[in-house]
Design a protein around this motif. Sequence first.
Motif, PDB file in Angstrom:
ATOM      1  N   GLY A  80       1.666  16.355  -0.025  1.00 41.43           N
ATOM      2  CA  GLY A  80       2.765  16.211  -0.844  1.00 41.43           C
ATOM      3  C   GLY A  80       2.648  14.804  -1.345  1.00 41.43           C
ATOM      4  N   PHE A  81       3.789  14.350  -1.429  1.00 40.15           N
ATOM      5  CA  PHE A  81       4.210  12.770  -1.904  1.00 40.15           C
ATOM      6  C   PHE A  81       4.182  11.916  -0.473  1.00 40.15           C
ATOM      7  CE2 PHE A  81       6.138  15.463  -5.301  1.00 40.15           C
ATOM      8  CZ  PHE A  81       5.609  14.733  -6.426  1.00 40.15           C
ATOM      9  N   CYS A  82       3.653  10.708  -0.917  1.00 34.94           N
ATOM     10  CA  CYS A  82       3.788   9.836   0.303  1.00 34.94           C
ATOM     11  C   CYS A  82       4.101   8.487  -0.479  1.00 34.94           C
ATOM     12  CB  CYS A  82       2.510   9.811   1.047  1.00 34.94           C
ATOM     13  SG  CYS A  82       2.484   8.582   2.324  1.00 34.94           S
ATOM     14  N   HIS A  83       5.457   7.774   0.006  1.00 36.12           N
ATOM     15  CA  HIS A  83       5.716   6.760  -0.693  1.00 36.12           C
ATOM     16  C   HIS A  83       6.071   5.595   0.434  1.00 36.12           C
ATOM     17  CE1 HIS A  83       7.798   9.901  -2.670  1.00 36.12           C
ATOM     18  NE2 HIS A  83       7.763   9.373  -3.900  1.00 36.12           N
ATOM     19  N   LEU A  84       4.855   4.606   0.226  1.00 35.88           N
ATOM     20  CA  LEU A  84       4.700   3.460   1.363  1.00 35.88           C
ATOM     21  C   LEU A  84       5.790   2.210   1.153  1.00 35.88           C
ATOM     22  CD1 LEU A  84       0.816   3.365   1.457  1.00 35.88           C
ATOM     23  CD2 LEU A  84       2.386   4.872   2.724  1.00 35.88           C
ATOM     24  N   TYR A  85       5.796   1.674   2.165  1.00 36.17           N
ATOM     25  CA  TYR A  85       6.756   0.663   2.452  1.00 36.17           C
ATOM     26  C   TYR A  85       6.093  -0.834   2.435  1.00 36.17           C
ATOM     27  CZ  TYR A  85      11.445  -0.906   3.898  1.00 36.17           C
ATOM     28  OH  TYR A  85      12.802  -1.457   3.842  1.00 36.17           O
ATOM     29  N   ILE A  86       4.935  -0.847   1.909  1.00 38.17           N
ATOM     30  CA  ILE A  86       4.372  -2.060   2.088  1.00 38.17           C
ATOM     31  C   ILE A  86       4.846  -3.269   1.284  1.00 38.17           C
ATOM     32  CG2 ILE A  86       2.059  -3.182   1.829  1.00 38.17           C
ATOM     33  CD1 ILE A  86       0.758  -0.286   2.575  1.00 38.17           C
ATOM     34  N   GLY A  87       5.507  -4.404   1.782  1.00 37.31           N
ATOM     35  CA  GLY A  87       5.804  -5.242   1.022  1.00 37.31           C
ATOM     36  C   GLY A  87       7.145  -5.471   1.092  1.00 37.31           C
ATOM     37  N   TYR A 105       4.006  -3.587  -2.644  1.00 41.94           N
ATOM     38  CA  TYR A 105       2.637  -3.867  -3.368  1.00 41.94           C
ATOM     39  C   TYR A 105       1.857  -2.599  -3.931  1.00 41.94           C
ATOM     40  CZ  TYR A 105       3.341  -8.182  -0.286  1.00 41.94           C
ATOM     41  OH  TYR A 105       3.891  -9.227  -0.112  1.00 41.94           O
ATOM     42  N   ARG A 106       2.253  -1.440  -3.214  1.00 38.47           N
ATOM     43  CA  ARG A 106       1.566  -0.180  -3.747  1.00 38.47           C
ATOM     44  C   ARG A 106       2.283   0.408  -4.907  1.00 38.47           C
ATOM     45  NH1 ARG A 106      -2.291   1.691   0.057  1.00 38.47           N
ATOM     46  NH2 ARG A 106      -2.928   0.015   1.252  1.00 38.47           N
ATOM     47  N   GLY A 107       1.760   1.382  -5.540  1.00 34.23           N
ATOM     48  CA  GLY A 107       2.485   2.256  -6.544  1.00 34.23           C
ATOM     49  C   GLY A 107       3.814   2.943  -5.792  1.00 34.23           C
ATOM     50  N   HIS A 108       4.580   3.412  -6.885  1.00 33.62           N
ATOM     51  CA  HIS A 108       5.709   4.299  -6.248  1.00 33.62           C
ATOM     52  C   HIS A 108       5.197   5.366  -5.239  1.00 33.62           C
ATOM     53  CE1 HIS A 108       9.410   6.397  -6.466  1.00 33.62           C
ATOM     54  NE2 HIS A 108       8.879   7.600  -6.598  1.00 33.62           N
ATOM     55  N   SER A 109       4.430   6.000  -5.343  1.00 33.71           N
ATOM     56  CA  SER A 109       3.875   6.726  -4.361  1.00 33.71           C
ATOM     57  C   SER A 109       2.221   6.751  -4.405  1.00 33.71           C
ATOM     58  CB  SER A 109       4.440   8.199  -4.741  1.00 33.71           C
ATOM     59  OG  SER A 109       3.665   8.877  -5.840  1.00 33.71           O
ATOM     60  N   MET A 110       1.559   7.479  -3.439  1.00 35.37           N
ATOM     61  CA  MET A 110       0.208   7.562  -3.499  1.00 35.37           C
ATOM     62  C   MET A 110      -0.343   7.853  -4.752  1.00 35.37           C
ATOM     63  SD  MET A 110      -0.914   5.725  -0.771  1.00 35.37           S
ATOM     64  CE  MET A 110      -2.623   6.453  -0.886  1.00 35.37           C
ATOM     65  N   SER A 111       0.246   8.677  -5.309  1.00 33.14           N
ATOM     66  CA  SER A 111      -0.447   9.352  -6.719  1.00 33.14           C
ATOM     67  C   SER A 111      -0.012   8.387  -7.948  1.00 33.14           C
ATOM     68  CB  SER A 111       0.184  10.482  -6.967  1.00 33.14           C
ATOM     69  OG  SER A 111       1.621  10.431  -7.060  1.00 33.14           O
ATOM     70  N   ASP A 112       0.476   7.241  -7.768  1.00 28.41           N
ATOM     71  CA  ASP A 112       0.815   6.235  -8.862  1.00 28.41           C
ATOM     72  C   ASP A 112      -0.102   5.044  -8.935  1.00 28.41           C
ATOM     73  OD1 ASP A 112       2.028   4.259 -10.510  1.00 28.41           O
ATOM     74  OD2 ASP A 112       3.686   3.989  -9.065  1.00 28.41           O
ATOM     75  N   PRO A 113      -0.803   5.019  -9.807  1.00 27.60           N
ATOM     76  CA  PRO A 113      -1.809   3.828 -10.091  1.00 27.60           C
ATOM     77  C   PRO A 113      -1.369   2.484 -10.440  1.00 27.60           C
ATOM     78  CG  PRO A 113      -1.954   5.410 -12.079  1.00 27.60           C
ATOM     79  CD  PRO A 113      -0.960   6.097 -11.231  1.00 27.60           C
ATOM     80  N   ALA A 114      -0.121   2.480 -10.724  1.00 25.67           N
ATOM     81  CA  ALA A 114       0.638   1.400 -11.015  1.00 25.67           C
ATOM     82  C   ALA A 114       0.106   0.619 -12.073  1.00 25.67           C
ATOM     83  CB  ALA A 114       0.773   0.462  -9.731  1.00 25.67           C
ATOM     84  N   LYS A 115      -0.290   1.341 -13.285  1.00 28.78           N
ATOM     85  CA  LYS A 115      -0.686   0.435 -14.261  1.00 28.78           C
ATOM     86  C   LYS A 115       0.283  -0.364 -15.335  1.00 28.78           C
ATOM     87  CE  LYS A 115      -4.695   3.595 -14.780  1.00 28.78           C
ATOM     88  NZ  LYS A 115      -5.598   4.576 -15.710  1.00 28.78           N
ATOM     89  N   TYR A 116       1.351  -0.055 -14.861  1.00 29.79           N
ATOM     90  CA  TYR A 116       2.695  -0.814 -15.638  1.00 29.79           C
ATOM     91  C   TYR A 116       2.993  -2.226 -15.095  1.00 29.79           C
ATOM     92  CZ  TYR A 116       4.424   1.248 -11.335  1.00 29.79           C
ATOM     93  OH  TYR A 116       4.495   1.513  -9.881  1.00 29.79           O
ATOM     94  N   ARG A 117       2.128  -2.774 -14.471  1.00 35.70           N
ATOM     95  CA  ARG A 117       1.989  -4.311 -13.772  1.00 35.70           C
ATOM     96  C   ARG A 117       0.609  -4.820 -13.764  1.00 35.70           C
ATOM     97  NH1 ARG A 117       4.666  -3.451  -7.744  1.00 35.70           N
ATOM     98  NH2 ARG A 117       2.564  -2.173  -6.779  1.00 35.70           N
ATOM     99  N   VAL A 140       1.158  -8.655  -8.796  1.00 40.25           N
ATOM    100  CA  VAL A 140       1.101  -8.140  -7.274  1.00 40.25           C
ATOM    101  C   VAL A 140       0.522  -9.293  -6.445  1.00 40.25           C
ATOM    102  CG1 VAL A 140       0.367  -6.556  -5.753  1.00 40.25           C
ATOM    103  CG2 VAL A 140       0.859  -5.981  -8.047  1.00 40.25           C
ATOM    104  N   GLN A 141      -0.459  -9.963  -6.690  1.00 41.38           N
ATOM    105  CA  GLN A 141      -1.300 -10.847  -6.152  1.00 41.38           C
ATOM    106  C   GLN A 141      -0.283 -12.318  -5.751  1.00 41.38           C
ATOM    107  OE1 GLN A 141      -4.216 -10.407  -4.896  1.00 41.38           O
ATOM    108  NE2 GLN A 141      -4.195 -12.268  -3.706  1.00 41.38           N
ATOM    109  N   GLU A 142       0.448 -12.588  -6.911  1.00 45.41           N
ATOM    110  CA  GLU A 142       1.193 -13.816  -6.795  1.00 45.41           C
ATOM    111  C   GLU A 142       2.477 -13.591  -5.553  1.00 45.41           C
ATOM    112  OE1 GLU A 142       4.553 -16.280  -7.373  1.00 45.41           O
ATOM    113  OE2 GLU A 142       4.762 -14.292  -7.573  1.00 45.41           O
ATOM    114  N   GLN A 143       2.920 -12.043  -5.599  1.00 46.32           N
ATOM    115  CA  GLN A 143       3.782 -11.662  -4.817  1.00 46.32           C
ATOM    116  C   GLN A 143       3.098 -11.977  -3.354  1.00 46.32           C
ATOM    117  OE1 GLN A 143       7.054 -11.076  -4.720  1.00 46.32           O
ATOM    118  NE2 GLN A 143       7.255 -11.211  -6.814  1.00 46.32           N
ATOM    119  N   ARG A 144       1.977 -11.421  -3.037  1.00 50.25           N
ATOM    120  CA  ARG A 144       1.440 -11.301  -1.694  1.00 50.25           C
ATOM    121  C   ARG A 144       1.097 -12.750  -1.289  1.00 50.25           C
ATOM    122  NH1 ARG A 144      -1.228  -7.154   0.577  1.00 50.25           N
ATOM    123  NH2 ARG A 144      -1.224  -5.021  -0.542  1.00 50.25           N
ATOM    124  N   GLU A 145       0.711 -13.643  -2.089  1.00 49.65           N
ATOM    125  CA  GLU A 145       0.320 -15.139  -1.743  1.00 49.65           C
ATOM    126  C   GLU A 145       1.426 -15.915  -1.514  1.00 49.65           C
ATOM    127  OE1 GLU A 145      -2.474 -16.725  -4.756  1.00 49.65           O
ATOM    128  OE2 GLU A 145      -3.945 -14.975  -4.314  1.00 49.65           O
TER     129      GLU A 145
END
Length: 359
Positions: A72-79, A277-289, A294-299
Amino acid sequence: MANSAKSPQNAPASSAADDTDFLLRSLQQEYDRNRRFDASEEQMLKFYEQMLLIRRFEEKAGQLYGLGLIGGFCHLYIGQEAVAIGLQSALDNDKDSVITGYRDHGHMLAYGIDPKVIMAELTGREAGISKGKGGSMHMFSTEHKFYGGHGIVGAQVALGGGLALAHKYNEDGGLCLAYFGDGAANQGQVYETFNMAALWNLPIVFVVEDNQYAMGTATKRSSAETRFYRRGTAFRIPGMEVNGMDVLEVRQAAEVAFKHVREGNGPVLMECNTYRYRGHSMSDPAKYRTREEVQEQREHHDPIEGLKKILIEKGKSEDDLKAIDKAIRSTVAEAADFAENSPEPGPPELYTDVLVENY
């Protein structure tokens, strides 16, 4: 002229400063005087461990999803870890209730719920906290006063209003913490709930977890008012704008907001600016950013690295913190093994938990 004299347009104008009831900025002003929670070293270590547990747990969940063990869907909370830990560490777990949307694993871990039963739920096992029938998006624990885990965008806000009404009706001294995202902030039922909560003076803190994207749409493209803490103004709900990437700032905001609500002053609307840091869900490649974004936020804004820096400045060594990380990785690995080796629900479970039989 007689009719005109009675018109409200001719009533004396009242500024916010003159109107003692119009204190929509009062909590923000109080918070701005001291934005950082004065945590002890023990508290900071606890926050660090809890955020790191969410991070490592979610990373493992992503791996299990890739292996086909989570369906099914899986939405991660990383970040976003600082939001759940900062707020829920200030709750009274014997009285208060929590409700959220479908990005819910982190909130359950923040409650101190066993990672094994959460991972078992993700993998659809009978040992899961919802007997393997809720999965990633619909976890539930009445024992811990955690009421989901809801897949319908914004629905949890109206349900949170009901939980707050129950707290008030039962006079149990509890409050409801109702999380929703920047996308759900545009739902009509959210504003119906704001109105009722303010009208009935309900003990609820509405929390917008603004991770900058409603699925794949940037907030500035989907929301006319992107300062979400202002959204309660029409209902006379005081708003707070919080840096959701700093656990000490979130915890201090919780201290201010919860005190206001517990003193019988009605609801608060809090906007926690965070980033996933990840896409909306595991099926989202997050090509809109971009990767650079993302790296700036992480660093520069990572909540775990930010607290780690403070702990090191206070005398903790890198080895001490690596030992904590190693122990947490072991805990998460055990949770994954437990889940993989647990049986799936039997066919008779299809007929249970369908209806509430006793009220």
